[in-house]
Design a protein around this motif. Structure first.
Motif, PDB file in Angstrom:
ATOM      1  N   ALA A  24      74.684  40.652 -17.948  1.00 51.86           N
ATOM      2  CA  ALA A  24      74.995  40.137 -16.619  1.00 51.86           C
ATOM      3  C   ALA A  24      75.295  38.646 -16.693  1.00 51.86           C
ATOM      4  CB  ALA A  24      73.813  40.388 -15.678  1.00 51.86           C
ATOM      5  N   THR A  25      75.974  38.131 -15.686  1.00 54.62           N
ATOM      6  CA  THR A  25      76.372  36.717 -15.684  1.00 54.62           C
ATOM      7  C   THR A  25      75.177  35.771 -15.612  1.00 54.62           C
ATOM      8  OG1 THR A  25      76.697  36.865 -13.282  1.00 54.62           O
ATOM      9  CG2 THR A  25      78.650  37.144 -14.682  1.00 54.62           C
ATOM     10  N   ASP A  26      74.032  36.254 -15.169  1.00 55.16           N
ATOM     11  CA  ASP A  26      72.832  35.404 -15.128  1.00 55.16           C
ATOM     12  C   ASP A  26      72.000  35.524 -16.407  1.00 55.16           C
ATOM     13  OD1 ASP A  26      71.823  37.949 -14.808  1.00 55.16           O
ATOM     14  OD2 ASP A  26      70.843  37.579 -12.881  1.00 55.16           O
ATOM     15  N   GLY A  27      72.557  36.220 -17.405  1.00 57.03           N
ATOM     16  CA  GLY A  27      71.854  36.400 -18.670  1.00 57.03           C
ATOM     17  C   GLY A  27      70.960  37.611 -18.708  1.00 57.03           C
ATOM     18  N   GLY A  28      70.839  38.323 -17.593  1.00 54.75           N
ATOM     19  CA  GLY A  28      69.986  39.502 -17.532  1.00 54.75           C
ATOM     20  C   GLY A  28      70.677  40.756 -18.037  1.00 54.75           C
ATOM     21  N   LEU A  29      69.961  41.867 -17.952  1.00 54.16           N
ATOM     22  CA  LEU A  29      70.474  43.169 -18.356  1.00 54.16           C
ATOM     23  C   LEU A  29      70.596  44.059 -17.120  1.00 54.16           C
ATOM     24  CD1 LEU A  29      68.268  43.814 -21.518  1.00 54.16           C
ATOM     25  CD2 LEU A  29      70.509  42.742 -21.404  1.00 54.16           C
ATOM     26  N   TYR A  30      71.642  44.860 -17.091  1.00 58.02           N
ATOM     27  CA  TYR A  30      71.838  45.734 -15.936  1.00 58.02           C
ATOM     28  C   TYR A  30      70.964  46.984 -16.026  1.00 58.02           C
ATOM     29  CZ  TYR A  30      75.505  43.121 -13.623  1.00 58.02           C
ATOM     30  OH  TYR A  30      76.191  42.158 -12.925  1.00 58.02           O
ATOM     31  N   VAL A  31      70.426  47.364 -14.875  1.00 53.41           N
ATOM     32  CA  VAL A  31      69.649  48.597 -14.721  1.00 53.41           C
ATOM     33  C   VAL A  31      70.069  49.248 -13.406  1.00 53.41           C
ATOM     34  CG1 VAL A  31      67.626  47.821 -16.040  1.00 53.41           C
ATOM     35  CG2 VAL A  31      67.764  47.334 -13.591  1.00 53.41           C
ATOM     36  N   PRO A  32      69.877  50.559 -13.272  1.00 52.49           N
ATOM     37  CA  PRO A  32      70.225  51.212 -12.003  1.00 52.49           C
ATOM     38  C   PRO A  32      69.366  50.679 -10.860  1.00 52.49           C
ATOM     39  CG  PRO A  32      69.866  52.840 -13.738  1.00 52.49           C
ATOM     40  CD  PRO A  32      69.381  51.530 -14.263  1.00 52.49           C
ATOM     41  N   GLU A  33      69.989  50.576  -9.697  1.00 56.57           N
ATOM     42  CA  GLU A  33      69.255  50.149  -8.506  1.00 56.57           C
ATOM     43  C   GLU A  33      68.162  51.158  -8.169  1.00 56.57           C
ATOM     44  OE1 GLU A  33      70.945  47.676  -4.789  1.00 56.57           O
ATOM     45  OE2 GLU A  33      71.687  49.735  -4.922  1.00 56.57           O
ATOM     46  N   THR A  34      68.475  52.435  -8.329  1.00 57.71           N
ATOM     47  CA  THR A  34      67.496  53.512  -8.156  1.00 57.71           C
ATOM     48  C   THR A  34      67.720  54.540  -9.256  1.00 57.71           C
ATOM     49  OG1 THR A  34      68.968  54.742  -6.668  1.00 57.71           O
ATOM     50  CG2 THR A  34      67.367  53.254  -5.648  1.00 57.71           C
ATOM     51  N   LEU A  35      66.689  55.295  -9.575  1.00 50.16           N
ATOM     52  CA  LEU A  35      66.801  56.361 -10.572  1.00 50.16           C
ATOM     53  C   LEU A  35      66.776  57.716  -9.882  1.00 50.16           C
ATOM     54  CD1 LEU A  35      64.324  55.351 -13.434  1.00 50.16           C
ATOM     55  CD2 LEU A  35      66.808  55.553 -13.634  1.00 50.16           C
ATOM     56  N   PRO A  36      67.569  58.690 -10.363  1.00 56.25           N
ATOM     57  CA  PRO A  36      67.394  60.050  -9.870  1.00 56.25           C
ATOM     58  C   PRO A  36      66.022  60.575 -10.289  1.00 56.25           C
ATOM     59  CG  PRO A  36      68.883  60.021 -11.761  1.00 56.25           C
ATOM     60  CD  PRO A  36      68.598  58.597 -11.415  1.00 56.25           C
ATOM     61  N   HIS A  37      65.421  61.409  -9.475  1.00 56.30           N
ATOM     62  CA  HIS A  37      64.123  61.994  -9.805  1.00 56.30           C
ATOM     63  C   HIS A  37      64.212  63.508  -9.602  1.00 56.30           C
ATOM     64  CE1 HIS A  37      59.879  63.156  -9.530  1.00 56.30           C
ATOM     65  NE2 HIS A  37      59.663  62.108 -10.302  1.00 56.30           N
TER      66      HIS A  37
END
Length: 464
Positions: A24-37
């Protein structure tokens, strides 16, 4: 499905942009906003599915807006049809209620084939749709490079540059990269260690101006969310074959960069009943020291018989921390700043949340060889050194003998002849499709540990 950065200051993206962006542009890593369950009933209904169909069930929610369902099904079928074992992920029993999940039947004999064979196809699909070309830049401690090259060698829209530490990967690992002679494939042996290579890649993603705005860099290391996504599948597959969801499971994962075990954590979050996840490290044990002592300190890198885990900075640990800190991007940004300085401690309450499911162990070379010898003497089964670390750690930390313990068999032992021979055993022959590997012509260039030199090399080959 939308994706957010672990540091909270980057744009929210869809899957296609995350696939092509990497960091990511802020140096972070992308993760899903929500996960399927998934309910236990739904997971139970998947028991009879072959691997590619199970992969469709698990992956489709993450990519629904990016690729049509029928196209995804066909892509997954094609991805795993080339694996050498019909089951794709066979499970081998090595003791009572103890198993090895064999993840080495892909074209490069390592678990990374599962993600990178798919990643190459996803990237080509995205770039073709956009009418773009891209540059892959990746660092490897051994297995990622060959798996990335195999996954992307036929891609029409990609030039691929893989950096490996010069003279610090096994001969088989090196040759699996350097004997693939496509016009779009470039192997760079950097006079440094894996972390030097990884740092150079991260710095290049932060400042891509050397590509003159004409190409974008694409990540194939496990910072790319698509790799984590693909690895979730085999946790479900092995567990279903051993009685899940009606039984809980435990997994031991040889890990350096935390990506593979984070996929197991996600499987648990998605509904798979997992009782324990074991972080198995070699002497480069930053993850074990964090989990057992709440001590994060980047110590000098040690060279071991398990070189794919010779990593000091575990990039994907940030994704777990994001969950442990209740998805507080600002807190993670500060914590990662502290870690970058060389030392940090975690909030005790947050670490205790991790310890509910995670255990850890550090295994040295002597213990690795002893485990290879022991399992071979007891069963005739030959472990590679990384898998042996997983087995040793599983036995040292196991909580409940009634729960099946599954160690991830991350590589074929033929890739690590030195460790097998130091265990007093004979290294196996190369599989049929690699029988002539040691006599194939190689092509690679040795470069100094200098980012500007590497960039100049890349520019000359991309733009002529």
């Amino acid at each position: 499905m939308k994706y957010i950065s672990t540091r909270g200051q980057a744009p929210v993206l869809g899957f296609e942009e995350v696939l092509l962006t990497g960091l990511a542009t802020d140096g972070g890593l992308y993760v899903p906003e929500t996960l399927p369950h998934y309910s236990l009933e739904e997971i139970r209904s998947w028991r009879e599915l072959p691997y590619d169909e199970l992969a469709y069930k698990i992956i489709q929610p993450f990519v629904a807006e990016f690729i049509d369902g029928d196209e995804l099904r066909a892509m997954l079928k094609d991805t795993y049809a080339g694996f050498a074992h019909k089951a794709v992920v066979p499970v081998q029993q090595i003791d009572h209620n103890e198993y090895v999940m064999e993840l080495f039947h892909g074209p490069t004999l390592a678990f990374k084939d599962f993600a990178l064979q798919l990643l190459g196809r996803l990237l080509d699909h995205a770039l073709q749709k956009r009418g773009e070309k891209a540059v892959i830049m990746g660092a490897t401690s051994g297995d990622t490079g060959s798996a990335a090259i195999e996954g992307c060698r036929r891609c029409n829209n990609i030039d691929i540059f893989i950096l490996h530490p010069h003279q610090r990967v096994s001969e088989v690992q090196r040759r699996q990269m350097t004997t693939v002679l496509g016009d779009n494939i470039f192997n760079l042996a950097v006079e440094g260690n894996f972390d030097d290579c990884q740092r150079m890649v991260k710095e290049s993603f932060s400042d891509q101006s050397f590509l003159r705005g004409e190409r974008r860099l694409v990540a194939v290391n496990s910072i790319n969310w698509a790799r984590i996504m693909a690895q979730i599948v085999y946790y479900f597959y092995a567990a279903l074959n051993l009685g899940a969801p009606d039984r809980k499971m435990a997994f031991s994962v040889p890990t350096g960069n935390f990506g593979d075990i984070f996929a197991g954590y996600l499987a648990m979050q998605m509904g798979l009943p997992i009782d324990q996840l074991v972080i198995a490290t070699n002497k480069n044990d930053v993850l074990h020291r964090v989990m057992s002592q709440n001590q994060y300190e980047a110590l000098p890198l040690e060279h071991t018989l398990s070189p794919s885990m010779d990593i000091v900075v575990s990039s994907n640990f940030e994704r777990l921390l994001f969950d442990l800190y209740d998805r507080d991007g600002a807190a993670i940004a500060q914590l990662m700043k502290d870690m970058a300085s060389g030392q940090a401690t975690l909030d005790v309450a947050k670490l205790d949340k991790a310890r509910i499911v995670f255990d850890s162990a550090c295994v040295d070379d002597d213990e690795t060889c002893a485990t290879i010898r022991q399992v071979h003497a007891e069963t005739g089964y030959l472990l590679d050194p990384h898998t042996a670390i997983g087995v040793h750690a599983a036995r040292a930390t196991r909580r409940d003998m009634r729960v099946p313990m599954i160690t991830l068999g991350t590589a074929h032992p033929v890739k690590f002849a030195e460790a097998v021979q130091k265990s007093g055993l004979e290294s196996p022959a190369l599989p049929h499709h690699l029988a002539d590997l040691l006599s194939r012509a190689e092509r690679y260039d040795v470069l100094p540990n200098d980012r500007n030199t590497v960039h100049a090399y890349m520019v000359e080959r991309v733009f002529g």
